[in-house]
Design an enzyme around this catalytic site. Structure first.
Site, PDB file in Angstrom:
ATOM      1  N   ALA A  89       4.824   6.253   7.992  1.00 36.71           N
ATOM      2  CA  ALA A  89       5.098   4.930   7.444  1.00 36.71           C
ATOM      3  C   ALA A  89       5.715   5.004   6.055  1.00 36.71           C
ATOM      4  CB  ALA A  89       3.813   4.102   7.398  1.00 36.71           C
ATOM      5  N   LYS A  90       5.618   6.165   5.403  1.00 37.41           N
ATOM      6  CA  LYS A  90       6.248   6.413   4.099  1.00 37.41           C
ATOM      7  C   LYS A  90       5.940   5.300   3.099  1.00 37.41           C
ATOM      8  CE  LYS A  90       9.976   9.228   6.040  1.00 37.41           C
ATOM      9  NZ  LYS A  90       9.696   9.041   7.491  1.00 37.41           N
ATOM     10  N   ARG A  91       4.696   4.930   2.999  1.00 41.33           N
ATOM     11  CA  ARG A  91       4.298   3.872   2.090  1.00 41.33           C
ATOM     12  C   ARG A  91       4.266   4.391   0.648  1.00 41.33           C
ATOM     13  NH1 ARG A  91       5.372   1.201   6.251  1.00 41.33           N
ATOM     14  NH2 ARG A  91       3.948  -0.361   7.081  1.00 41.33           N
TER      15      ARG A  91
END
EC number: 4.1.1.23
Length: 282
Positions: free
Chosen positions: A99-101
């Protein structure tokens, strides 16, 4: 960490030793749905995801769903993602949510709770995160991951060409931004056995990385095998002595063999064996 929750790093090490160090991506983008003869809708998404989980979740160490391809269908797509995560974990695979938050303060804490709180519908064994608001901005995710036996994969040296303008930039102390991220991770994992829970994303397509200290005592998630041009045989050259902690990610190289379950499983098994052989050669 609370209770007797086993850290992600220990669980990952065991899974890699038992099943081989392969991560299969679940990337149901429109072109792959079409290749499988599926409609680009929620029904196609569900069929695709269930088929991948059925084929490989009982065989590979890690599955990595890309949340964006589910989120694009709204709440119904997220419901499919929840089911995929649950069923993959029930089958014995570890789930890394791609999700590369990345954010600050309470917003980062909320992202962390979405994926790293054990009661969350999308609870995953690990989460990909972006540190480019400063490594310290990840503190809420680091703390929650520790409490819940989960892990993080921090974008450090990514395979996309655009990443270099940030990751290879040199700080005032003479160290690149990417090297700084690796140093932070080494500090997070200090003293952890058999493997720390805080890893880096390091592209398998980057060539010789001997100028970087990849010995972070944590896993290195390595995209780029297959469609992006890297092969399992490249891993020792790219990662050197750290190759034993590399988790190579293959997406299209496996997924293009669908929707046949047997063919998907056979493709994953071939990659896993090729990776085992490459690692053993070092």
């Amino acid at each position: 960490m609370t209770g007797t929750t086993e850290p992600f790093g220990a669980r990952l090490r065991r899974a890699m030793d038992e099943r081989g160090p392969l991560c299969v991506g679940i990337d149901p983008h429109a072109s792959l749905l079409a290749e499988w003869g599926l409609n680009d809708d929620v029904a196609g998404l569900e069929r695709f995801s269930r088929t991948v989980v059925e084929a490989v979740a009982g065989h590979v160490a890690v599955l990595k769903p890309q949340s964006a391809f589910f989120e694009r269908f709204g709440s119904r797509g997220v419901a499919v993602l929840e089911t995929s995560v649950r069923e993959a974990r029930e089958a014995g695979a570890l789930v890394v949510m791609d999700a590369k938050r990345g954010d600050i303060g309470s917003t980062m804490a909320a992202y962390a709770e979405s994926f790293l709180h054990r009661e969350a519908p999308l609870f995953s064994d690990a989460l990909t995160v972006s540190p480019y608001l400063g490594y310290g901005s990840l503190k809420p995710a680091v703390e929650l991951a520790r409490r819940n036996g989960a892990g993080l994969f921090v974008l450090a040296l990514t395979s996309n060409p655009e990443g270099g303008e940030v990751q290879h930039a040199v700080r005032a102390d003479g160290r690149s931004v990417g090297a700084t991220m690796l140093a932070h991770l080494a500090a997070e994992n200090a003293g952890e056995e058999p493997l720390g829970s805080f890893g880096a994303v390091v592209g398998a397509t980057l060539g010789d990385l001997s100028s970087y200290d990849l010995a972070v005592n944590g896993p290195l998630l390595a995209p780029g095998i297959g469609a992006q041009g890297a092969t399992p045989a490249d891993l020792p050259r790219v990662f050197g002595d750290a190759v034993g902690n590399v988790v190579p990610n293959v997406s299209r190289g496996v997924l293009r063999h669908g929707p046949d379950v047997t063919a998907l499983r056979a493709a994953a098994d071939r990659f896993a064996e090729e990776i085992r052989a490459a690692v053993a050669s070092v």
